[in-house]
Enzyme design. Structure first.
Site, PDB file in Angstrom:
ATOM      1  N   GLU A   1      -0.568  -2.127   5.181  1.00 18.47           N
ATOM      2  CA  GLU A   1       0.287  -2.082   6.373  1.00 18.47           C
ATOM      3  C   GLU A   1       0.183  -0.737   7.072  1.00 18.47           C
ATOM      4  OE1 GLU A   1       3.428  -1.046   8.917  1.00 18.47           O
ATOM      5  OE2 GLU A   1       3.330  -0.180   6.904  1.00 18.47           O
TER       6      GLU A   1
ATOM      7  N   ASP B   1       0.806  -1.227   0.000  1.00 17.64           N
ATOM      8  CA  ASP B   1       0.000   0.000   0.000  1.00 17.64           C
ATOM      9  C   ASP B   1       0.834   1.269   0.000  1.00 17.64           C
ATOM     10  OD1 ASP B   1       0.753  -0.928   2.565  1.00 17.64           O
ATOM     11  OD2 ASP B   1      -0.780   0.293   3.550  1.00 17.64           O
TER      12      ASP B   1
END
Length: 389
Positions: free
Chosen positions: A135, A77
């Site tokens: 995350e 991400d």
């Protein structure tokens, strides 16, 4: 490790990283990134599953020789940040960029997947590839990947983080706690609004909130062992909208970072108690919303030793002992389930102008670090398999 083969994979690693850097996706929204990863793994003939949900990928490579199952993880991400770099691979998505190196992590694990796919006849045991979403935001993507079967049958797990505070050519980790737990709290102070010229007829929530900011500094200095690393930060205080109006409400937001669960519990209790008592002292009411985030990341002692030994075998890389650091990582959840090690791989380079910290709008990495990281992941997996053959 076949060094020549790994170097052969570097151009594709750089190309994939730059593609992902141009096309970042926020946490829990990594659909195109997931599709990109799946497409490459399918071309390599890797056995795939999606885990839980439609984002994230779990890949499995089974070697022709018997052995254990080693898991390797990459996060995918990006962050809600405008890319301010001037380069051909700058983000093409307004307000979104890879400002933490996750694009590099994904490209690295894809290269590792290609390496082991080409080495099946020499591969002992099984390699489990975990391409994880989200995350950067709690509750994180690690938990959903675990629930989706990412760790089924896994004996050990390794993860890396490209890290610009460390110069390229160096990798660092620590036995036991390496990264802190992270919690967030939001405090509402409720007073009684009124005229700025008649404070005696009001209850000033901003004054109570300001007093609370100072009181909360004593949580660390007077409640916790000075040798126990802890951070309590108030990152935001908001109250009122006009210079001559006493605000009825004031809102504070902060974060807590520490390494011990006992300390974590003490801090929460102190924040809740201090908030209640301080607000009452000013005639106000209060409420606390406390959100428990990632646990402390705790490396296995033996796997840390493996890191120090294998780092010496990776060309142009040296391994070091890292100090504990206060950023958090949801890789911690994997380490609660199986032994393993999380490693910081140096990606900073002053000579190339790569000096910006993580989560900065001009963040970048020295792409040579990806070769070090890939080599380290491969060597860690091979070392573990050899030891347990």
């Amino acid at each position: 490790m076949e060094e020549e083969l790994l170097r052969e994979l570097l151009p594709a690693m750089v190309e994939r990283r730059r593609h992902l850097h141009r096309h970042p996706e926020l946490s829990f929204m990594e659909k195109e990134t997931t599709a990109f990863v799946r497409r490459i793994l399918e071309e390599l003939g890797v056995e795939l599953s999606s885990g839980k949900g439609d984002i994230g990928v779990i890949g499995t490579i089974i070697g022709e020789l018997p052995g254990k199952t080693v898991a390797l993880r990459a996060d995918m991400d990006a962050l809600p940040l405008q890319d301010e770099k001037s380069c051909e691979y700058a983000s093409q998505v307004p307000g979104v960029m890879h400002a933490c190196g996750h694009d590099g992590h994904t490209a690295i694990l894809l290269a590792v997947a290609e390496y082991f796919s080409r080495q099946k006849e020499k591969l002992q045991g099984t390699i489990r590839l975990i391409f994880q979403p989200a995350e950067e935001v709690c509750p994180g993507g690690a938990v959903s990947m675990i629930e989706g079967g990412a760790l089924e049958g896994v004996d050990v797990i390794y993860g890396i983080h490209l890290w610009t505070p460390i110069p390229v050519g160096t990798a660092a980790s620590a036995p036991g706690p390496l990264m802190a737990s992270t919690d967030e709290f939001f405090i509402e102070v409720h007073g009684k609004g009124g005229h700025g010229g008649m404070p005696h007829m009001a209850v000033d929530s901003v004054v109570a909130g300001a007093a609370l900011v100072l009181q909360l500094q004593s949580v660390v200095s007077r409640s916790i062992d000075p040798l126990d690393p802890v951070v309590v930060t108030i990152g935001s205080i908001q109250g009122g909208a006009a210079q001559n109006v006493i605000a009825e409400r004031c809102r504070l937001a902060g974060t807590v970072r520490c390494f011990r669960e006992e300390t974590r519990s003490i801090i929460r209790g102190k924040i809740e108690t201090l908030t209640e008592h301080t607000a009452q002292a000013y005639g106000a009411n209060s409420s606390v919303e406390y959100m428990t985030g990632y646990p402390s990341l705790i490396n296995d002692q033996n796997e840390f030793k493996r890191f120090l030994l294998t780092a010496m075998e990776v060309p142009n890389l040296k391994g070091e002992l890292s100090a504990q650091i206060m950023p958090a990582e949801d890789f911690a959840y994997y380490l609660q389930e199986v032994p393993g090690c999380f490693i910081l791989v140096g990606a900073g380079n002053e000579d190339k102008g790569i000096v910006y910290p993580h989560h900065h709008p001009k963040f970048d990495i020295d792409e040579d670090a990806m070769l070090h990281a890939a080599g380290l992941m491969i060597k860690m997996a091979e070392s573990y398999q050899l030891e347990h053959a």
